[in-house]
Scaffold this active site. Structure first.
Site, PDB file in Angstrom:
ATOM      1  N   HIS A  35      21.513  -2.082  -5.557  1.00 18.09           N
ATOM      2  CA  HIS A  35      22.433  -0.950  -5.430  1.00 18.09           C
ATOM      3  C   HIS A  35      21.738   0.191  -4.699  1.00 18.09           C
ATOM      4  CE1 HIS A  35      20.032  -0.143  -9.038  1.00 18.09           C
ATOM      5  NE2 HIS A  35      20.171   1.143  -8.712  1.00 18.09           N
ATOM      6  N   ALA A  36      22.537   1.088  -4.188  1.00 14.96           N
ATOM      7  CA  ALA A  36      22.038   2.353  -3.639  1.00 14.96           C
ATOM      8  C   ALA A  36      23.016   3.431  -4.105  1.00 14.96           C
ATOM      9  CB  ALA A  36      21.931   2.284  -2.123  1.00 14.96           C
TER      10      ALA A  36
END
Length: 709
Positions: free
Chosen positions: A617-618
């Site tokens: 994820h970011a």
């Protein structure tokens, strides 16, 4: 004034409530007789200084009634009324440390003996304690020619150590309230102010309040003075030439935010020219004291995982249904844990002056949170302090307090009476009127067989019967005062049988029922129809917890977003492959893949959240268009560098648009993280339908899978 007398008087002067001889005896480990003798000395002292004396109220205890101004003056006077001018051990420790850390002093030990009025053996023991304390911070004490005794260690560690010592030995709020005078200031505070300079702290305070208030930022007053104190230490160290020299990548610096403006203002105020890594260091440190949302932290997924797991853990241990107030509780915990993780990275410990009170007042919740500390420490790689446990406990105790207002406790019971149905109903009505008892049925002795079929906790009977399966109390048909006392004792003895009944109308549950009815009647829930129902509820002033009706994992993980038995050369390729599916669906942009890889390169394998499982994820601003998730399993495992959970065999990619819309997805993933057997079964699956059966299925699915394998 003797030390024990001083401490007892300080205790009375610090509270505005009643204290008992028994409480004071336990607290100070002295007999009640000694407490009485000390009170005679204290009251003589108060009379001599023209203060009110400690009075006794029958049935309540002892109390010293003072105005706020009298209380403040007395506390200052107590700190100043000492039998001798000798330093106490804690004062010597602080004086010695601040003398050594101050480069304008040349600390020579035999000179410190005279300065502190102690013998060589006493100072040797003080130095031994100091060295032992500093060792835990990877700081050593050495003697150098012409420089005397100095500290050697990482500059970050020295700053954090000084902050930790000062917060543990002084009351920061009092420290910030002193004016430019040393009169009536306790010795410990005098030592700190002689090192940091009160005027500097006041300038920082003024800038902190003005800049952040003008920026419309909500000031966190729990941490305000702690931030100011740390800045005072930071400025003093910089002015002495102690600067961080390690190279730090500049893109981590939180730019264009109120904190950056504040730091710029402080630098101008004190004529400081800082390298970029110092700007980044102090900005991130200040930010770590403020509860943050996901957009400000790389740790947002970790914080969410921990917050959800902590709620489930404390609920399980205490039996308190915290999920009923999950919305507010989760938000507070999530933001606090984000700051906690950031502080741990900067080796900063928040100080909680109320931790002992919290520990005593909410012992059950505090202990439950303490039992979860290992999970938090697995992420921080630092011990979780009692201060932080206290802060986390407060969020739960606040929710518990609200729930008490929204709920009532009741017993469900039956009444057995052979004096006629009317008499039995009268007894039932009296029990319901005077006590929290719901009467499920009124039975006669001929209907004993029905008791086991009814969902009840207690049995009230007007006739003696031989029944031992549930607590039973024999009463007169017409209640007397003596019966009421007996009932109170009976209910107290069986309080664990109580049930929680909510007084709160649950609009969320009602809305879910309405939507279910639409589906059952052959209708179809669309985005538009859902919004119309939601608006109707709002028009009738019914509050909906939208997080309770968020999509589950199976709602957003499409068949086409599942890749099985994939070959990837390394973790970068694995992230890229699982994310490219979301790119093709326009869920994310290519920039999101770059951000995920860059984040792991910089911060390490924090996305490996469970055994053999990674959650890539970011942040939303890195290229998320809408909520989405994808997953792949690997033919051959890849290594991210996580010693506990490598090698990774399953990689999820999460694209979240905000902090909350994906929370049910997170709960599903936590269930998977905690089920290593299911993870292993998913790894072995070769068919997408079977993958879904294992991921969402029951034991029945598991048996079917084994039958066809």
């Amino acid at each position: 004034m003797k030390e024990r007398t001083r401490k007892l008087l300080t205790r009375f002067s610090s509270v505005n409530s009643f204290l008992t001889y028994e409480d004071l005896s336990k607290e100070f480990s002295i007999s009640e007789r000694t407490v009485r003798n000390e009170l005679v000395l204290i009251n003589n002292y108060l009379t001599e200084k023209n203060y009110p004396t400690i009075m006794t109220a029958r049935g309540k205890g002892l109390k010293l009634t003072l105005s706020d101004k009298e209380r403040e003056k007395l506390l200052l006077r107590i700190g100043d009324d000492r039998e001798t001018d000798y330093y106490r051990p804690d004062e010597r420790f602080l004086a010695l440390l601040l003398d050594i850390v101050n480069p304008s002093n040349t600390t020579i030990l035999y000179e410190m003996e005279k300065k502190l009025l102690v013998s060589k053996s006493t100072l040797d023991e003080d130095m031994r304690k100091l060295r032992f304390y500093l060792k835990d911070h990877d700081i050593s004490v050495v003697s150098l020619p012409k420089q005397g005794v100095v500290l050697q260690g990482d500059e970050r560690s020295i700053r954090s150590m000084l902050y930790g010592v000062i917060t543990s030995m002084t009351d920061i709020d009092n420290l910030m309230s002193f004016q430019n005078t040393e009169a009536a200031i306790p010795i410990l505070d005098q030592l700190v102010l002689s090192y940091l300079d009160l005027e500097v702290l006041q300038i920082i305070s003024k800038n902190y309040d003005e800049i952040l208030e003008k920026s419309m930022v909500e000031i966190n007053y729990v941490y305000r003075n702690q931030v100011i104190l740390f800045l005072g230490i930071w400025i003093r160290r910089l002015q002495e030439g102690n600067i961080l020299y390690e190279s730090v990548k500049s893109h981590n610096w939180i730019k264009d935010c109120p904190t950056e403006t504040f730091v710029d203002g402080i630098c101008k105020e004190f004529d400081l020219e800082l390298p970029l890594n110092e700007c980044e260091y102090i900005t991130q440190t200040i930010e770590s004291f403020n509860p943050k949302d996901m957009n400000n932290s790389v740790d947002w997924i970790t914080a969410q995982l921990l917050a959800i797991q902590l709620i489930e853990h404390v609920e399980k241990l205490t039996g308190i249904p915290f999920s009923q107030r999950e919305e507010d509780l989760y938000e507070g915990l999530y933001k606090h844990i984000t700051g906690l993780l950031s502080r741990a990275k900067n080796n900063i410990q928040a100080s909680n002056p109320l931790k002992e009170t919290i520990k005593d007042s909410y012992a059950e919740i505090y202990q439950a949170v303490t039992c979860f500390k290992r999970q938090i420490e697995d992420y921080t790689k630092k011990p979780l302090s009692e201060d932080e446990i206290g802060f986390l406990t407060v969020y739960f105790s606040t929710s518990a307090s609200w729930m008490k207002q929204e709920q009532r406790y009741v017993f469900q019971a039956i009444v057995l009476c052979n004096h006629g149905i009317s008499t039995g109903k009268l007894l039932a009505a009296n029990l319901k009127e005077h006590f929290n008892i719901d009467i499920v049925a009124v039975l006669s002795s001929h209907e004993l067989a029905f008791i086991d079929k009814l969902d009840v906790d207690l049995v009230f009977t007007t006739i003696p019967i031989d029944y031992q399966k549930k607590p039973l109390l024999v009463l007169n048909p017409i209640l007397r005062e003596s019966d009421k006392k007996e009932i109170k004792e009976f209910l107290l003895k069986n309080k664990n049988k109580r049930r929680i009944i909510s007084n709160k109308f649950d609009a969320t549950s009602l809305m879910q029922d309405v939507l279910a009815l639409i589906i059952e009647s052959g209708g179809r829930i669309t985005k538009e129809s859902y919004q119309r129902v939601e608006e109707t509820f709002k028009e009738h002033h019914l509050k909906i917890n939208t997080r309770e009706i968020q999509p589950m994992l199976q709602d957003i993980l499409k068949q086409s977003n599942i890749l099985l038995n994939q070959e990837c050369g390394d973790w970068k390729e694995a992230i890229t492959k699982v994310a490219e599916i979301l790119v093709s669906d326009a869920v994310i942009e290519e920039s999101y893949i770059t951000a995920m890889i860059k984040s792991v390169e910089e911060f390490g394998p924090y996305i490996v959240v469970g055994k053999h499982l990674a959650l890539a994820h970011a942040r939303p601003e890195d290229g998320v268009n809408k909520l989405g998730i994808s997953v792949l399993t690997l033919k051959n495992p890849v290594y991210f560098g996580n010693p506990d959970n490598d090698p990774v065999r399953i990689v999820f990619c999460l694209a979240a648009v905000d902090s909350y819309s994906h929370l049910n997805v997170m709960k599903n993933l936590i269930d998977l993280i905690n089920d290593e057997e299911k993870v292993n079964r998913l790894i072995a699956v070769q068919d997408i339908d079977m993958f879904n059966n294992v991921l969402y299925g029951s034991e029945k699915n598991k048996l079917e899978e084994e039958r066809f394998s």
